[in-house]
Design an enzyme around this catalytic site. Structure first.
Site, PDB file in Angstrom:
ATOM      1  CE  LYS A   5      23.444  -1.505  -7.026  1.00  0.00           C
ATOM      2  NZ  LYS A   5      24.286  -2.694  -6.908  1.00  0.00           N
TER       3      LYS A   5
ATOM      4  CB  THR B  40      28.560   3.146 -14.825  1.00  0.00           C
ATOM      5  OG1 THR B  40      27.951   1.873 -14.991  1.00  0.00           O
ATOM      6  CG2 THR B  40      29.974   2.946 -14.324  1.00  0.00           C
TER       7      THR B  40
ATOM      8  NE  ARG C 106      26.022   2.756  -2.373  1.00  0.00           N
ATOM      9  CZ  ARG C 106      26.122   1.484  -2.721  1.00  0.00           C
ATOM     10  NH1 ARG C 106      26.057   0.554  -1.789  1.00  0.00           N
ATOM     11  NH2 ARG C 106      26.297   1.143  -3.970  1.00  0.00           N
TER      12      ARG C 106
ATOM     13  CE  LYS D 110      33.998  -0.935  -5.578  1.00  0.00           C
ATOM     14  NZ  LYS D 110      32.908  -0.820  -4.641  1.00  0.00           N
TER      15      LYS D 110
ATOM     16  CB  ALA E  97      24.835  -3.410   0.955  1.00  0.00           C
TER      17      ALA E  97
ATOM     18  CG  PHE F  19      24.578  -6.121  -1.707  1.00  0.00           C
ATOM     19  CD1 PHE F  19      25.849  -5.719  -2.102  1.00  0.00           C
ATOM     20  CD2 PHE F  19      24.469  -6.775  -0.479  1.00  0.00           C
ATOM     21  CE1 PHE F  19      26.969  -5.954  -1.304  1.00  0.00           C
ATOM     22  CE2 PHE F  19      25.583  -7.007   0.322  1.00  0.00           C
ATOM     23  CZ  PHE F  19      26.822  -6.588  -0.092  1.00  0.00           C
TER      24      PHE F  19
ATOM     25  CG  PHE G 281      29.436  -5.579 -20.523  1.00  0.00           C
ATOM     26  CD1 PHE G 281      28.900  -4.439 -19.935  1.00  0.00           C
ATOM     27  CD2 PHE G 281      29.876  -6.606 -19.692  1.00  0.00           C
ATOM     28  CE1 PHE G 281      28.803  -4.326 -18.563  1.00  0.00           C
ATOM     29  CE2 PHE G 281      29.775  -6.498 -18.322  1.00  0.00           C
ATOM     30  CZ  PHE G 281      29.238  -5.364 -17.749  1.00  0.00           C
TER      31      PHE G 281
ATOM     32  CD1 TRP H 133      32.455   2.150 -18.461  1.00  0.00           C
ATOM     33  CD2 TRP H 133      32.923   1.458 -20.541  1.00  0.00           C
ATOM     34  NE1 TRP H 133      33.766   1.768 -18.489  1.00  0.00           N
ATOM     35  CE2 TRP H 133      34.080   1.339 -19.754  1.00  0.00           C
ATOM     36  CE3 TRP H 133      32.973   1.084 -21.890  1.00  0.00           C
ATOM     37  CZ2 TRP H 133      35.298   0.853 -20.265  1.00  0.00           C
ATOM     38  CZ3 TRP H 133      34.175   0.599 -22.406  1.00  0.00           C
ATOM     39  CH2 TRP H 133      35.320   0.481 -21.594  1.00  0.00           C
TER      40      TRP H 133
END
Lengths: 772, 772
Positions: free
Chosen positions: A222, A224, A246, A257, A476, A507, A596, A625
């Site tokens: 979301k 990206t 955020r 991460k 979230a 989410f 992808f 991307w």
């Protein structure tokens, strides 16, 4: 800092319209007319509103005022008293003169000239030019060129290869005034909220929410998509746009991460600044949250070891022989129904009621926080040193972004509003069952002081030099998972009527989007124009019956090879349902397929076709991307098109419905449950909240994001289930009730080999490695 | 961020001297000569050092190079390879051309032109002008006028009544280049360490330490003397000066202290910015410290629940079929004596040694920290959640400024040095008695990344607009209590040869000054010129036999009325002894009597006379609190005079002396003890440290500041005592051994009515109340 004075020269050509703009500007608290008598025409005097006429000069008999009086030090009648008042309150004052040169350079009539100068009459402006500068300015964005490489390098390499524009240049390009900016180094700046006052007449831009279908545990991109979309809108379609993101927690950055600034050629840069410290907002939240915690335990200790009288003498000390309540204590007295101002007038019963919060140690809901993945702090015992006299108790730490103060930051729409919310936060319950608030602890003023800079959103930029606000990042599940109301509001003014603000919900759409609408939009009063629903072939295959996907393990074969039937299954189930959920709120949906490299053309086409059949306004593949904004051009066009259609936004439930009904509405209409089932604890809590007057707060469901249901392994569109409500809690400061569906972890842990093993810095070049 | 390129135009008038300055500038990592053939004279080529000659153009046969070659895309032989290298390492490159206009605007010979432009060839400079701008610039300080009021208003009122200069203006006035500044809002900025390289040839200014006699529990005003002194030097004597101050902890600000930015008319402004968050350094320390703590407990859990093989497979994961050690793991292998690079070549024994830190839970010395006065965290049990599988243990939190990372920040003299110190921090001991370091945990690179901005000192200003560095603030007992080495070094370059840097040591001279000399000066290599010893009539009366003074209680009569005999007693005892301690180090002493309004003229004169009789170079009364810099003019003149005399600085002990002898030397020569007495624990620890090779670290005594002895109630000059050493600890990263004399609290608590009761913010004007 003190009296804020701007001197503006009102030339003779000045129009009534210009004076009337000063009248209407909420940042102008008063106008002092330093006019030579010849110019004191009724034209000017009549134009000025009486409440902004600092001098009261319009009351005067014009005949009395001659040049002689002025040069002899005449002080207009109301000036002195009003100036005292303004000075005491540090109010922004606009100072108007026809022209400075028509005045004697020394011995001007105004006695406070000296003190006003010390208070910072910084610049002198021509009034028309000043007013012109206050208007909305069209953007003149200098985008950064992108030359994507194949194969796509690591995120930190891409970020480092691009030199961001100086943030003050970016600010100027998008029409911010220099005085609205507070730089934090070269590439980040806080933006002052006074912008909202300056542009209060400016119409808002279009408001776009990026949500997702139910994701795999790997996430579907979301962020990206959000960043790619604004890169496409601003840098390629030349439509003003802002992404509102955020702020990520530092804990996961060093855990598993490694960063959250987008990825590939759709990123916020410099990504290391985005991921580390930023402008200190989460640190401020940590400090504020832990001050409340320290105040709770210290207060319990002091109450346990002192008499009413001793407590009173310390809480209301005699200073030079006089005892006085502080304002925060008067608020508490007022809430207790003791309407007395003189400490000596309290009865012993009043004193006892006032000094004893009488917190029940087993009912303290406030936890400490730390912005580190520190699993050993999940459950701890505090107070074991002898100095704490045996007052030990069990408690725990959450990750900082789980603090209620984070949720407040995200929902507050002014400093005043944040102050009110911080004061009313409930930290626990007294032995007699009364809620105890931050204001009862006397700490709420200090919390606002700690949070005064955090309330200003942080301006950064994408890889293509388009603007981004980073602000707030509440959980979230136990919170609403959306970035801040204030960042969205500032951005909506800045982009202008035809511009776009793209904001992101945590989410899947069943959780993040539902809370965005029912909690965030209800609070802010803003109305969304379009929902972008992010899907991936990977997640659709999972919903169509693909085997389990988990972080760290290799992807099963069906996710790498073409499999149209799994894709179709996912489209028919989860994608269709999530589109329907958005339509419950009356908002058009554009599906963004985050492509992808293993996706085949047939799979891509199938998703787009089925999404449109399920009611999406449009559905397009996105290649941000690998290609940056250019790869999201189709999405940008589709969003622009959808935003031009009418949106019929409506809430899912009326806020005045009973708590149970609100929960049931979300469970059945959004999740597809047959009904809900409340535990006895949940029933008791709901009764208690109703009794305390919290019944008309919105609902913030704490549910897994891995399924529409409460069972993470039920993919697609689960049906025939009853949603169990294990417990119900409340964030009274933030302003929502949060039912717990299952157990929510509020403190992540570190794996055996955390990201930090690869993170380092070259001491010569200061370049960081290992963030990704 | 990426390649840092500055383009400088070398005109034909350019001298060899100018080229030679480019040669010598450590910030210039390479010079690329983009010269048209006609200008490639041997004069220029011979001047440039080969190691800075990026192109290798000086190697060329001049005859071969003609304009035709250049415009056809000729690439100088070494250019491409060197540029790759430079780009990879992000090295600052100076780009020299005779004049851009002599080149074709398109198709220039240099292939990497495009990428260099993207990398930010920001500005084009004339070489002479660029070199000129790099030189030391004389100050042109615009001081702020002060109009002190009587009675003196509260600190926050005084601070708010003065409008600070924009920090970029202040920076420009004191000769900082714009690229050396990183603004944090309007009134604070971080200063980059590259300044040290730019001014490396510039002689240092005079170095002045402010220390105090043994204080009362109320404090004797060292910070106000420091600020008053620089206000007097810069704003009134027109001598360049800098104050270097410690950043205060936020904990006490909300507890009992309410602020630490000086007081009265000697303050750092804006005081609320000074006291809250500042530029986030303490938050960065907290984040770094707690990442280490989380890493320790998580590692113990993972080791307790996994086999050697499982640990190894996770610590050295197979990525695309290949296992590799990260650089930090190779460092650990090297320390373990396993000189292997290929993970497959490790024997099972090697694997076990490598993967198991085998920390002894009872010997973990690392504590968590929080910047809040939270007494309930002094002793806690962590790991009580079921997810931690019973691995609970007792530990505790310290206040953030007690973290070893704070001491490291204060002592580091470069990013590289900080990195080394962070890596070698010892967090505990293995079951076999080996020290375990931050590098063993794999976390040291992440720590540097978290601390990369904190290492830059923060520039602020005094009430009179003179510059101040705020940087670091380690504890004065378990650490050395001095502000940072780096701030002092930057300031000494900036003030110039005849300027002054005034820095402050915590506690009394017996502790803060002794550590300043033996630890800080030993580390930094800096030599002090003058000690300013702060005394008050109040503290002198206490040492002369006055009754006890304590915070909160009214002052006994003798402290309000004139009492010459008590004053004389204090001068003969504590003041004389503290002067003698400074003389042990060979540094001249000026006594600064911080005058209170109850002090009589006779008392003031007596102190000054007796101080001089005790060997002070001078002794003067100071009125900065009521008058600002003007009130400290006599002190400024006395310091200027003393600094012109020769100083014969020497350390108190040789660093190679045995630990016990170093402790004994401090105890007997500084404190006046007859001897020391070591507990068995202390003896064992010293043996252990010697065995680990820590024997030649300096000593950092953890002793009460309320007496020269270890007994807080022994005032004046206690004699005939033996100093007990209860335990000995070590901060290996910071680089000192700290013997404990008594128990040191490293976590303050909140009183019944903390300061926060009065702290609030007006949501309209954003003005803060209640800080003092």
């Amino acid at each position: 800092i003190g009296l804020n004075v701007t001197q503006i020269c009102l030339t003779k050509e000045c129009t009534e319209d210009e004076v009337s703009e000063l009248n209407d500007d909420p940042r102008v608290h008063g106008v002092h007319l330093r006019l030579p008598p010849a110019s004191l025409t009724s034209r000017v005097l009549n134009a000025l509103k009486p409440e902004k006429d600092v001098d009261g000069i319009s009351d005067l008999n014009m005949g009395r005022l001659v040049r002689g009086d002025l040069s002899k030090g005449f002080v207009p009648p109301r000036a002195s008293a009003v100036m005292d008042l303004l000075e005491k309150h540090g109010i922004h004052l606009i100072y108007v003169a026809v022209m400075a040169l028509t005045f004697p350079s020394e011995g001007t009539p105004f006695k406070r000239r000296q003190s006003m100068q010390n208070a910072g009459v910084a610049d002198k402006f021509n009034c028309s030019r000043w007013l012109q500068a206050q208007q909305y300015q069209p953007w003149h964005l200098q985008c950064l060129k992108l030359q994507p490489l194949t194969p796509v390098p690591s995120d930190i390499e891409i970020s480092r290869a691009q030199t961001p524009k100086p943030v003050d240049q970016l600010a100027e390009e998008i029409g911010l005034l220099p005085e609205e900016l507070e730089a934090y180094g070269r590439s980040k700046a806080k933006v002052r909220l006074s912008l909202l006052d300056r542009l209060h007449k400016q119409p808002d831009g279009k408001y776009v929410l990026v949500a997702g279908i139910t994701p795999t545990p790997l996430g579907e991109g979301k962020s990206t998509v959000t960043i790619g979309l604004v890169q496409a809108l601003s840098a390629h379609l030349k439509l003003n746009s802002f992404a509102c993101l955020r702020q990520p927690s530092q804990g996961p950055t060093f855990g598993v991460k490694g960063g959250a600034a987008g990825g590939g050629y759709a990123q916020v840069i410099p990504m290391e600044e985005f991921n580390l410290h930023l402008t200190g907002d989460i640190h401020a939240i940590t400090a504020a949250n832990n001050l409340v915690a320290a105040a709770i335990d210290a207060r319990m200790l002091h109450e346990a070891t002192q008499s009413d009288k001793a407590l009173f003498n310390r809480l209301v000390p005699s200073v030079n022989g006089v005892r006085r309540f502080s304002p925060i204590q008067i608020s508490r007295l007022h809430r207790l129904g003791i309407n007395k101002i003189d400490p000596a007038s309290l009865t012993p019963q009043d004193v006892s009621t006032f000094v004893r919060l009488d917190l029940d140690p087993s009912k303290i809901t406030w936890q400490r926080v730390v912005d580190t993945n520190d699993r050993f702090l999940r459950k701890i015992t505090v107070g074991q040193a002898s100095t704490e006299k045996g007052q030990m108790r069990e408690t725990g730490f959450d990750i900082a972004v789980a603090s209620e103060i984070m949720a407040i930051l995200a929902l507050a729409d002014s400093l005043e509003d944040m102050r009110t919310r911080l004061a009313r936060m409930v930290v626990g319950t007294s032995r007699s069952g009364q809620p105890v608030t931050a204001e009862d602890l006397g700490v709420s003023g200090a919390l606002v002081v700690l949070m005064k800079d955090a309330i200003k959103p942080t301006l950064m930029q994408t890889l293509e030099g388009t603007p981004v606000f980073v602000h707030a990042g509440p959980f979230a599940n136990i919170a609403h998972g959306n970035s801040s109301v204030l960042a969205d509001k500032l951005a909506l003014k800045l982009v202008g009527r035809d511009g776009f603000v793209v904001t992101e919900a945590g989410f899947g759409a069943d959780i993040g989007m539902e809370k965005f609408f029912n909690i965030k939009c209800r609070t802010s009063g803003l109305r969304p124009d379009v929902v972008v629903l992010v899907a991936t072939v990977r997640a659709l295959k999972m919903h169509g019956g693909g085997s389990n996907v988990s972080a760290g393990a290799p992807l099963p074969r069906e996710y790498i090879d073409e499999n149209l039937s799994l894709v179709a299954g996912g489209c028919q189930s989860n994608l269709r349902k999530q589109i329907q959920i958005a339509h419950l709120f009356g908002v058009p949906v554009v599906v963004a397929l985050n492509v992808f490299k293993t996706d085949t053309q047939a799979e891509i086409e199938l998703v787009c076709q089925m999404a449109k059949e399920s009611g999406a306004s449009d559905a397009v593949p996105c290649h941000h991307w690998a290609q940056g904004g250019r790869g999201s051009l189709d999405l940008a066009r589709a969003v622009n098109e959808a935003a031009s259609r009418p949106s019929n936004f409506q809430f899912l439930y009326n806020i005045e419905m009973p708590i149970v009904e609100k929960i049931r509405t979300i469970a059945t209409k959004v999740y597809g449950a047959d009904d809900i089932e409340l535990s006895p604890e949940a029933v008791a809590k709901i009764d208690y909240y109703n009794q305390q007057g919290y019944g008309s707060l919105p609902i913030c469901m704490a549910k897994t994001h891995l399924s529409l249901s409460h069972m993470p392994d039920k993919k697609g569109v689960p049906t025939g289930f009853v949603l169990p409500i294990r417990d119900v809690r409340a964030s009274i400061g933030a302003g929502f009730i949060y039912p717990l569906v299952g157990t929510m972890s509020t403190m992540p842990g570190l794996p055996t080999r955390p990201c930090f093993y690869d993170i380092d810095l070259d001491p010569v070049t200061e370049e960081i490695t290992g963030l990704f």
